[in-house]
Design a protein around this motif. Structure first.
Motif, PDB file in Angstrom:
ATOM      1  N   HIS A   1      31.234   2.026  -7.018  1.00  0.00           N
ATOM      2  CA  HIS A   1      31.161   3.435  -6.634  1.00  0.00           C
ATOM      3  C   HIS A   1      32.067   3.633  -5.434  1.00  0.00           C
ATOM      4  O   HIS A   1      31.945   2.939  -4.429  1.00  0.00           O
TER       5      HIS A   1
ATOM      6  N   ASP B   1      33.666   6.517  -2.700  1.00  0.00           N
ATOM      7  CA  ASP B   1      33.363   7.837  -2.153  1.00  0.00           C
ATOM      8  C   ASP B   1      34.286   8.102  -0.963  1.00  0.00           C
ATOM      9  O   ASP B   1      34.294   7.346   0.007  1.00  0.00           O
TER      10      ASP B   1
ATOM     11  N   GLU C   1      34.072  11.549  -5.565  1.00  0.00           N
ATOM     12  CA  GLU C   1      33.360  10.336  -5.982  1.00  0.00           C
ATOM     13  C   GLU C   1      33.855   9.831  -7.336  1.00  0.00           C
ATOM     14  O   GLU C   1      34.103  10.617  -8.241  1.00  0.00           O
TER      15      GLU C   1
ATOM     16  N   TYR D   1      33.152   6.417 -10.255  1.00  0.00           N
ATOM     17  CA  TYR D   1      32.548   5.157 -10.698  1.00  0.00           C
ATOM     18  C   TYR D   1      33.595   4.393 -11.504  1.00  0.00           C
ATOM     19  O   TYR D   1      34.341   4.981 -12.290  1.00  0.00           O
TER      20      TYR D   1
ATOM     21  N   LYS E   1      25.250   1.691 -11.633  1.00  0.00           N
ATOM     22  CA  LYS E   1      25.698   2.882 -10.902  1.00  0.00           C
ATOM     23  C   LYS E   1      24.755   3.245  -9.754  1.00  0.00           C
ATOM     24  O   LYS E   1      25.204   3.626  -8.666  1.00  0.00           O
TER      25      LYS E   1
ATOM     26  N   LYS F   1      25.939   3.297  -5.892  1.00  0.00           N
ATOM     27  CA  LYS F   1      25.977   4.566  -5.147  1.00  0.00           C
ATOM     28  C   LYS F   1      25.179   4.462  -3.843  1.00  0.00           C
ATOM     29  O   LYS F   1      25.637   4.902  -2.786  1.00  0.00           O
TER      30      LYS F   1
END
Length: 386
Positions: free
Chosen positions: A7, A9, A103, A105, A144, A148
């Protein structure tokens, strides 16, 4: 084979974009938002130190941090930089899901056969920052959810790896607020019975949790236990959303047409918000009784708000409908979409307006999209359904 899910960000993305344009903003409190009666769309870590948070009224934020620099925000610039980051990631990673404007993935399962998955991710994040100037955090884990949560703990400008054997020890001491999908109402409910840490929630019988909070109980329990089998969905950008209505009998009834257009715009705007899109181009289509078809479009600031979009479509209708012929079909289309949500990206709306949309959307989510709306948009629908 153990999955390898990343993840990524971008840190305080809107603020970081503004700092690229103005280096004087570096190291000072920055608030992105619009007007004294608007809400905070994003804020720097310097502003967060004083208690400023996203969705907070600007007026309150300035009381907490009077020296903060308030910037209206430029969604077009943010979207352009977001696309650049996405292109860099897609060029390197085998499977990419763009979860929001800031964001992503990545599923890099199996890549550790050739080189370390963590080292590869670290090199990718370095390349993103070098190419764009934007700071980014990431976490590598087995699914995930854990990835996250890991990114949230790594911020700002952080990196973290949580292997399968360390998932529970990583999650256990954290607040249940860290669990994706667990909102304020559920947090308050669980807090009242002493469940505040993920460990306590994970040890709770799943049947009891389901009885307390309903069908989402099992999913939240799984996340608390670090269980998440959801795949990384390959990213594909949606281009537009639209709706059309063909009349059973051609019409020249202006109030009827305006009422229908209002209802169409409301439903499309709700769809934008539900799927977390913002539009910057509005298109109106008219087909006359002789089958001549005309369209007109207009650029707007990125939005998903009914009142902004309805006003624009009505202005297009007034400009486009000048033949005074009967109309056979009318259509509305929103295009040039970008990821974003009403709460954080409508820079000029007041706190009251944002709260109104949130309340209306809750009703629509529970009872259906056609159960609440403007009276003008219901008139034609009610006649049509009789």
């Amino acid at each position: 084979m153990e999955r390898a899910i990343v993840h990524m960000d971008l840190d305080t993305f809107f603020v970081s974009c503004e700092r690229l344009n103005n280096s004087k903003l570096s190291g000072v409190p920055v608030i992105i938002g619009g007007g004294e009666r608007g809400v905070v769309a994003s804020c720097s870590y310097e502003a967060r130190y004083y208690g400023v948070r996203s969705a907070m009224p600007i007026k309150m934020a300035l009381k907490l941090c009077p020296e903060a620099k308030v910037i209206k925000g430029d969604m077009e610039m943010y979207s352009k930089l977001s696309r650049t980051v996405t292109e860099i990631i897609e060029e390197k990673a085998p499977v990419v899901e763009k979860a929001s404007i800031d964001e992503h993935y990545l599923d890099i399962t199996g890549m550790d056969k050739f080189f370390g998955a963590y080292q590869w991710t670290e090199e990718l994040s370095t390349a993103i920052t070098k190419h764009t100037g934007l700071p980014i955090s990431f976490a590598l884990s087995v699914n995930k959810t854990v990835a996250k949560i890991g990114t949230g703990e790594a911020k700002p400008k952080g990196k973290k790896e949580i292997q399968q054997m360390g998932v529970r020890s990583f999650l256990n001491p954290l607040s249940i607020k860290k669990i994706p999908m667990l909102g304020d109402a559920t947090f308050q409910l669980l807090s009242r019975i002493g469940i505040r840490q993920i460990y306590t929630l994970a040890e709770m019988p799943v049947e009891v949790l389901q009885q307390m909070i309903g069908k989402n109980g099992r999913e939240i329990w799984k996340k608390a236990n670090g269980i998440d089998h959801s795949p990384v969905e390959p990213y594909s950008e949606r281009k537009s959303i639209s709706t059309e209505h063909t009349f059973g009998m051609d019409t020249i009834d202006i109030p009827k047409l305006r009422g229908l257009i209002t209802g169409m715009v409301e439903k499309l705007a709700y769809q934008l918000r539900a799927e977390q899109w913002l539009t910057s181009t509005v298109v109106l289509k008219i087909r006359y009784s002789n089958f001549d078809t005309e369209t007109k479009q207009c650029r707007v600031s990125y939005t998903s708000a009914d009142h902004t979009l309805s006003q624009t479509v009505m202005e297009l209708f007034d400009k486009l409908y000048n033949r005074r012929m009967r109309i056979r079909l009318i259509g509305v289309r929103f295009t040039n979409l970008v990821r974003g949500s009403l709460q954080i990206n409508i820079f000029e709306d007041t706190q009251e307006m944002v709260s109104l949309y949130q309340a209306m959307d809750k009703i629509k989510n529970r009872f259906g999209a056609d159960k609440v709306g403007r009276a003008s948009g219901f008139r034609f629908e009610n006649k049509k359904n009789r």
